[in-house]
Design a protein around this motif. Sequence first.
Motif, PDB file in Angstrom:
ATOM      1  N   ILE A 193      -6.259   7.333   4.807  1.00 29.81           N
ATOM      2  CA  ILE A 193      -6.825   6.485   4.424  1.00 29.81           C
ATOM      3  C   ILE A 193      -5.945   4.515   4.309  1.00 29.81           C
ATOM      4  CG2 ILE A 193      -7.498   5.965   1.613  1.00 29.81           C
ATOM      5  CD1 ILE A 193      -8.852   9.554   1.687  1.00 29.81           C
ATOM      6  N   ALA A 194      -4.566   5.316   3.472  1.00 26.61           N
ATOM      7  CA  ALA A 194      -3.515   3.986   3.162  1.00 26.61           C
ATOM      8  C   ALA A 194      -3.809   3.866   4.410  1.00 26.61           C
ATOM      9  CB  ALA A 194      -2.281   5.187   2.491  1.00 26.61           C
TER      10      ALA A 194
ATOM     11  N   PRO B 143       0.725   5.052   0.242  1.00 26.30           N
ATOM     12  CA  PRO B 143       0.511   6.550  -0.023  1.00 26.30           C
ATOM     13  C   PRO B 143       1.218   7.145  -0.662  1.00 26.30           C
ATOM     14  CG  PRO B 143       1.084   6.105   2.183  1.00 26.30           C
ATOM     15  CD  PRO B 143       1.711   4.869   1.162  1.00 26.30           C
TER      16      PRO B 143
ATOM     17  N   VAL C 238     -12.881   3.000  -1.818  1.00 26.36           N
ATOM     18  CA  VAL C 238     -11.529   2.775  -0.809  1.00 26.36           C
ATOM     19  C   VAL C 238     -12.180   1.224   0.178  1.00 26.36           C
ATOM     20  CG1 VAL C 238     -10.852   3.835   1.278  1.00 26.36           C
ATOM     21  CG2 VAL C 238     -10.526   4.930  -0.590  1.00 26.36           C
TER      22      VAL C 238
ATOM     23  N   LEU D 248      -6.935   1.336   4.972  1.00 29.34           N
ATOM     24  CA  LEU D 248      -6.405  -0.035   4.111  1.00 29.34           C
ATOM     25  C   LEU D 248      -5.657  -0.984   4.364  1.00 29.34           C
ATOM     26  CD1 LEU D 248      -7.496  -0.830   1.695  1.00 29.34           C
ATOM     27  CD2 LEU D 248      -6.385   0.365  -0.040  1.00 29.34           C
TER      28      LEU D 248
ATOM     29  N   GLN E   1      -4.388  11.386   2.544  1.00 27.17           N
ATOM     30  CA  GLN E   1      -3.830  10.280   1.771  1.00 27.17           C
ATOM     31  C   GLN E   1      -3.556   9.153   3.298  1.00 27.17           C
ATOM     32  OE1 GLN E   1      -1.151  11.016  -1.270  1.00 27.17           O
ATOM     33  NE2 GLN E   1      -2.400  12.330  -1.883  1.00 27.17           N
TER      34      GLN E   1
ATOM     35  N   ILE F 162      -2.404   4.886  -2.556  1.00 27.06           N
ATOM     36  CA  ILE F 162      -3.093   6.267  -2.783  1.00 27.06           C
ATOM     37  C   ILE F 162      -2.708   7.463  -2.517  1.00 27.06           C
ATOM     38  CG2 ILE F 162      -4.868   6.605  -0.296  1.00 27.06           C
ATOM     39  CD1 ILE F 162      -5.333   4.055  -0.883  1.00 27.06           C
TER      40      ILE F 162
ATOM     41  N   ALA G  60      -8.028   9.064  -4.385  1.00 19.76           N
ATOM     42  CA  ALA G  60      -8.751   9.027  -2.949  1.00 19.76           C
ATOM     43  C   ALA G  60      -8.795   9.935  -1.409  1.00 19.76           C
ATOM     44  CB  ALA G  60      -7.283   7.885  -1.945  1.00 19.76           C
TER      45      ALA G  60
ATOM     46  N   VAL H  38      -9.387   4.650  -5.135  1.00 23.95           N
ATOM     47  CA  VAL H  38      -7.895   4.026  -5.011  1.00 23.95           C
ATOM     48  C   VAL H  38      -7.728   3.684  -6.034  1.00 23.95           C
ATOM     49  CG1 VAL H  38      -7.726   3.946  -2.210  1.00 23.95           C
ATOM     50  CG2 VAL H  38      -8.032   1.722  -3.786  1.00 23.95           C
TER      51      VAL H  38
ATOM     52  N   VAL I 187       0.570  -1.775  -0.043  1.00 19.91           N
ATOM     53  CA  VAL I 187       0.057  -0.114  -0.163  1.00 19.91           C
ATOM     54  C   VAL I 187       1.020   1.231   0.413  1.00 19.91           C
ATOM     55  CG1 VAL I 187      -2.084   0.975   1.449  1.00 19.91           C
ATOM     56  CG2 VAL I 187      -2.364  -0.987   1.138  1.00 19.91           C
TER      57      VAL I 187
END
Length: 574
Positions: free
Chosen positions: A487-488, A476, A554, A491, A484, A529, A533, A539, A474
Amino acid sequence: MRLSELLAPTLREVPAEAEVVSHILMLRAGMIRKVASGVYSYLPLGYRIIKKVIEIIREEMDKKGSQELMLPIIQPAELWLESGRWNVYGDELFRLKDRHDRDFALGPTHEEIITDLVRGEVRSYKQLPLLLYQIQNKYRDERRPRFGLMRGREFIMQDLYSFDKDEAGLEVTYRKMYEAYSRVFSRCGLKFRVVEADPGAIGGSSTHEFMVMADSGEAAIVFCETCEYAANVEKAEAMADEQGSAEEMLAVEELPTPGARTIEEVAAFLKVTPERVIKSLVYQTEEGIVLALVRGDREVNEVKLQNVLGSLQLFLADGKSVTGLTGAEPGFTGPVNLKGVQIIADREVVLMRNAVAGANKTDAHIINVNPGRDFTPDKVADIRLVKAGEPCIRCGGRLNEARGIEVGQIFKLGTKYSKVLGAKFLDENGKEQLMVMGCYGIGVSRTVAAAIEQNHDDDGIIWPMPIAPYHAVVIPVSAKDEEQVKIAEALYSALLEQGVEAVIDDRNERPGVKFKDADLIGYPLRIVIGARAVEEGVVEIRHRRNGNVQTAKVDSAAPLVKQIVEDAIAESLA
Ligand SMILES: [Zn+2]
């Protein structure tokens, strides 16, 4: 795993010490580091891949009823003296002495140790068959260790030994292991072929090699385009060409052929095709010289010739020895009226009619030579090298050639070791019998290197999903963008919860560096991401193998990635 914490020191430059792709990429991806020539440390990513291969092997071996044990790496010389291998194994055996001046070896293989164990513990047919294996480091003092994990002095192997009460039992066990080994390499996600091979020095009646197909492979393989036949080139057979065998035999005639020594020169001079010329090669063995005959358009397969002769050594004789035998300069040797030498003719040679051969006189050849009439070989055997385009020995279909890397081998040993080491049991009638053995090995570290040779591009490694160090990374895009990163992180946690093996690139690096490292290390999936995103909740999931990009919301990204991983692993099991 957080990449900010992972010890994976990637390199941009190609290390000078590395020659082959797998070695270069494992060094560059921070998976291995050299300690001494042919001796490596496995860093966390490298060792993770090794453990994945080991786990697949273990599952497949255990499914077949084999039992894992652990034998010592340090082996006493006494057992190797008993088997007769202490003196014949040569310089490749790592030897050492203890403080009492006793001789030991670092195990390159464990036939002696395991047979010693079994002869002491197994008494009855009721305890057979017995399949025992281990996974550990092996040692071979290579003259030229090279190619990284491909030809090391310390390497990781799985070795399995089987003990049966008779040949029929061994046959069943051998089949089982053939299937288990095939499953292992399928499950690793590798394209491979199982080929017939030459048993060579280990002896025994039958052996197969497992080859990972790669253009960089050191082994040449011959396979049939129509049926299942496949063999190592040293072992490969094709149908003999019987062309010309119906011709009427003509009278022999000696002709001057000044300066014409090679097959091409002789054929051109006499205006015949090379397949009309008998190629006569003089070889030196430990028991004297031999003359090997093949058709002019063929090559001698020295492994086959050595097997036919049963000789330990075989090499082309020098010019002086040739002249000593024939009385002529090299290039004019032939089988007619040649005394004091054993003649081995390839099967095709005895089918030739009105052929051309050296006259054993400088600057002369004989025409209309007919085997059987003009000379009689001491032995007729298949001693030629098979080439692409020839007809398959089994079905007559077209043979083709490919290259591969040997990653596994299975052997029927028979009673070779049980006889010398006295591994016996009492059968149903209370009669003492020798155990019938097989041995089986997978080069674990070599399999990892072979996987890279087969799966890479200019940017780095492309791991098959089942043995990838992690399934997904993953990334960012901006480590400074709090949204970012949030969210990363979410996830990444969701992926771990779903059981996906994921890493997050939380390093404070430029996106270009992160993308380059991701491609180099070869995670099958890269989840980016970026601004989208944050703005749209979307994504990007990029597939390392084909570069395809999928987008996902996402929230649905984690289950989608899990599905992609599961599908890829299921495919390797099919
Ligand atoms: Zn065939």
